[in-house]
Design a protein around this motif. Structure first.
Motif, short mmCIF file in Angstrom:
data_model
loop_
_atom_site.label_atom_id
_atom_site.label_comp_id
_atom_site.label_asym_id
_atom_site.label_seq_id
_atom_site.Cartn_x
_atom_site.Cartn_y
_atom_site.Cartn_z
N ARG A 37 0.83 -1.20 0.00
CA ARG A 37 0.00 0.00 0.00
C ARG A 37 0.86 1.26 0.00
O ARG A 37 0.61 2.20 -0.75
CB ARG A 37 -0.91 0.02 1.24
CG ARG A 37 -2.26 -0.62 1.01
CD ARG A 37 -3.11 -0.49 2.24
NE ARG A 37 -2.49 -1.19 3.37
CZ ARG A 37 -2.68 -0.85 4.63
NH1 ARG A 37 -3.42 0.18 4.94
NH2 ARG A 37 -2.14 -1.54 5.60
N LYS A 38 1.88 1.27 0.86
CA LYS A 38 2.65 2.50 1.03
C LYS A 38 3.65 2.73 -0.11
O LYS A 38 3.89 3.86 -0.49
CB LYS A 38 3.39 2.47 2.38
CG LYS A 38 2.44 2.58 3.57
CD LYS A 38 3.18 2.88 4.84
CE LYS A 38 3.84 1.67 5.42
NZ LYS A 38 2.89 0.69 5.98
N LEU A 39 4.23 1.67 -0.62
CA LEU A 39 5.30 1.87 -1.60
C LEU A 39 4.83 1.74 -3.04
O LEU A 39 5.42 2.35 -3.94
CB LEU A 39 6.43 0.86 -1.36
CG LEU A 39 7.23 1.05 -0.08
CD1 LEU A 39 8.29 -0.03 0.05
CD2 LEU A 39 7.88 2.42 -0.03
N PRO A 43 2.02 5.55 -3.25
CA PRO A 43 3.34 6.01 -2.80
C PRO A 43 3.33 7.40 -2.16
O PRO A 43 4.29 7.77 -1.47
CB PRO A 43 4.17 6.01 -4.10
CG PRO A 43 3.19 5.99 -5.21
CD PRO A 43 1.98 5.32 -4.71
N LYS A 45 1.86 8.09 0.29
CA LYS A 45 1.83 7.87 1.74
C LYS A 45 3.22 8.01 2.37
O LYS A 45 3.32 8.25 3.57
CB LYS A 45 1.29 6.46 2.04
CG LYS A 45 -0.21 6.32 1.85
CD LYS A 45 -0.65 4.89 2.11
CE LYS A 45 -2.15 4.71 1.97
NZ LYS A 45 -2.90 5.33 3.06
N VAL A 46 4.27 7.85 1.59
CA VAL A 46 5.62 8.01 2.15
C VAL A 46 6.25 9.32 1.71
O VAL A 46 7.43 9.57 1.97
CB VAL A 46 6.54 6.82 1.75
CG1 VAL A 46 6.02 5.53 2.34
CG2 VAL A 46 6.67 6.71 0.23
N SER A 52 -1.28 12.85 2.37
CA SER A 52 -1.51 11.46 2.78
C SER A 52 -0.34 10.86 3.55
O SER A 52 -0.37 9.67 3.88
CB SER A 52 -1.77 10.59 1.53
OG SER A 52 -2.86 11.07 0.82
N VAL A 54 1.89 9.19 5.87
CA VAL A 54 1.42 8.35 6.98
C VAL A 54 1.82 8.89 8.34
O VAL A 54 1.05 8.84 9.30
CB VAL A 54 1.96 6.91 6.80
CG1 VAL A 54 1.71 6.08 8.04
CG2 VAL A 54 1.31 6.25 5.59
N SER A 83 10.51 10.38 6.78
CA SER A 83 10.26 9.69 5.52
C SER A 83 11.21 8.51 5.27
O SER A 83 10.73 7.42 4.90
CB SER A 83 10.34 10.69 4.36
OG SER A 83 10.06 10.06 3.16
N LEU A 86 10.16 5.62 7.33
CA LEU A 86 8.92 5.02 6.83
C LEU A 86 9.18 4.15 5.61
O LEU A 86 8.59 3.07 5.46
CB LEU A 86 7.93 6.14 6.48
CG LEU A 86 6.49 5.72 6.20
CD1 LEU A 86 5.88 5.02 7.40
CD2 LEU A 86 5.66 6.94 5.83
N SER A 90 8.60 0.19 5.39
CA SER A 90 7.71 -0.37 4.36
C SER A 90 8.42 -1.44 3.54
O SER A 90 7.82 -2.45 3.17
CB SER A 90 7.22 0.76 3.43
OG SER A 90 6.56 1.75 4.18
#
Lengths: 183, 165
Positions: A37-39, A43, A45-46, A52, A54, A83, A86, A90
């Motif tokens: 989801r994050k990467l 993306p 999210k990071v 967004s 996280v 960052s 994170l 991830s």
């Protein structure tokens, strides 16, 4: 007929290692999904410049953060510092999840997953999160420990090739570490 | 007892202690009292002050939300400013109209507090902001500002309007 890899308990009964496959897939996918989801899927999210991001959620931890309040505010006010952490976390989620699903270095991945899940514990009480977070984290800890202890990757996993080729290998050939198997 | 039993029991104890310990710590779900801060909001008035300028009073309201859900904002749809002889009620539309400035706390990274016609003042859990709200000129004296939040008791704070301005 090929002998099934089994986990033998103290009463002499056998638990087929294949029964660990659903747990490997379940726990593994939970971790893989977190990284995916994050990467990959979102993306932003990071990205510390994104709405967004996280770690922006850290703000919800502030009211009950006690001695961690200063640290959390520092991280929130300097998002570029959070960052890299994170992204690394991830990537670890992706790696641990993938290893568990394909059954490679399953014990190490289970150990790593249990530690990562335990590291989320502060979110249980720092934030006023609902109990779901605690339940998810607790199950991931327990699942990781079970996968670490059992030879879960030796059946339907790549660990089976390593085991057949190299046999039981400890992390290091020392008195304590030789009992901790690599696969 | 075989070695695998020792290992299994050891890790079972570790897992049990972790689960029971964190559960009691975070929610009191082992022996109580049960507590879950995510259910209802708790708005906290950090500070409130007022300054008269021309024919208006500028209310500076610094507020934060310390409990409640983390997924959506807490709303303050009604504000009452009152004393023994005076009362002014602002509904959500009026709050929206009269709010002229919002200063976000520096740690409001991507959870920005705001104002809307429907919800009035809107706060994220843990964030903090100073709202500047203009109302008709208040006479010098002591006042109470009361914030009404759905589902929870209203919160109040006192402030003084000086004669100087």
């Amino acid at each position: 007929m090929e002998k099934t890899e089994t986990l033998k308990d103290s009463l002499g009964s056998y638990v087929p290692a294949a029964y660990m496959l659903p747990l490997r897939i379940g726990v593994g996918w939970m971790w893989l999904d977190g990284g995916l989801r994050k990467l990959v899927l979102a993306p932003q999210k990071v990205n510390p410049a994104s709405a967004s991001f996280v770690l922006g959620k850290f703000v919800t931890f502030l009211p009950h953060s006690g001695p961690f309040e200063g640290f959390l505010k520092f991280m929130l006010e300097n998002p570029s510092l959070g960052s890299p952490f994170l992204i690394v976390y991830s990537v670890l989620e992706l790696v641990v999840g993938t290893l568990l699903i394909i059954g490679l270095f399953t014990r190490l991945a289970g150990f790593g997953g249990a530690l990562m899940a335990a590291s989320l514990a502060p979110a249980f009480w720092l934030g006023s999160t609902c109990e779901d977070e605690w339940q998810i984290g607790s199950l991931l800890v327990a699942g990781g420990v079970v996968l670490m202890l059992s030879a879960a990757g030796r059946r339907y996993g790549l660990d089976s090739y390593l085991y057949r080729r190299f046999g039981d290998r400890g992390v290091l050939n020392t008195k304590l570490l030789r009992h901790i198997k690599l696969w | 007892m075989q070695r695998q039993d020792v290992i299994a029991l050891t890790f079972a104890i570790i897992v049990a202690v972790f689960i029971l310990g964190t559960g009691q710590w975070a929610y009191g779900n082992l022996y109580g009292p049960l507590h879950n801060y995510s259910k209802k909001p708790m708005v906290d008035i950090v500070s409130v002050s007022a300054t008269n300028f021309d024919n208006h009073t500028y209310l500076l309201l610094n507020i934060t939300d310390v409990n409640g859900p983390d997924a959506y904002q807490t709303s303050i749809p009604i504000i009452v400013v009152s004393n023994t002889t005076f009362s002014l009620t602002l509904n959500s539309t009026q709050i929206y109209t009269h709010t002229v400035k919002i200063i976000q706390a520096p740690w409001n990274l991507n959870k920005k507090d705001g104002v809307s016609r429907v919800g009035g003042l809107e706060l994220w859990l843990g964030s903090e902001a100073t709202y500047t709200i203009i109302v008709s000129k208040l006479q010098p004296g002591s006042y109470t500002i009361t914030l009404y939040v759905p589902e929870v008791p209203a919160v109040s704070a006192s402030f003084t309007v000086s004669a100087g301005a």
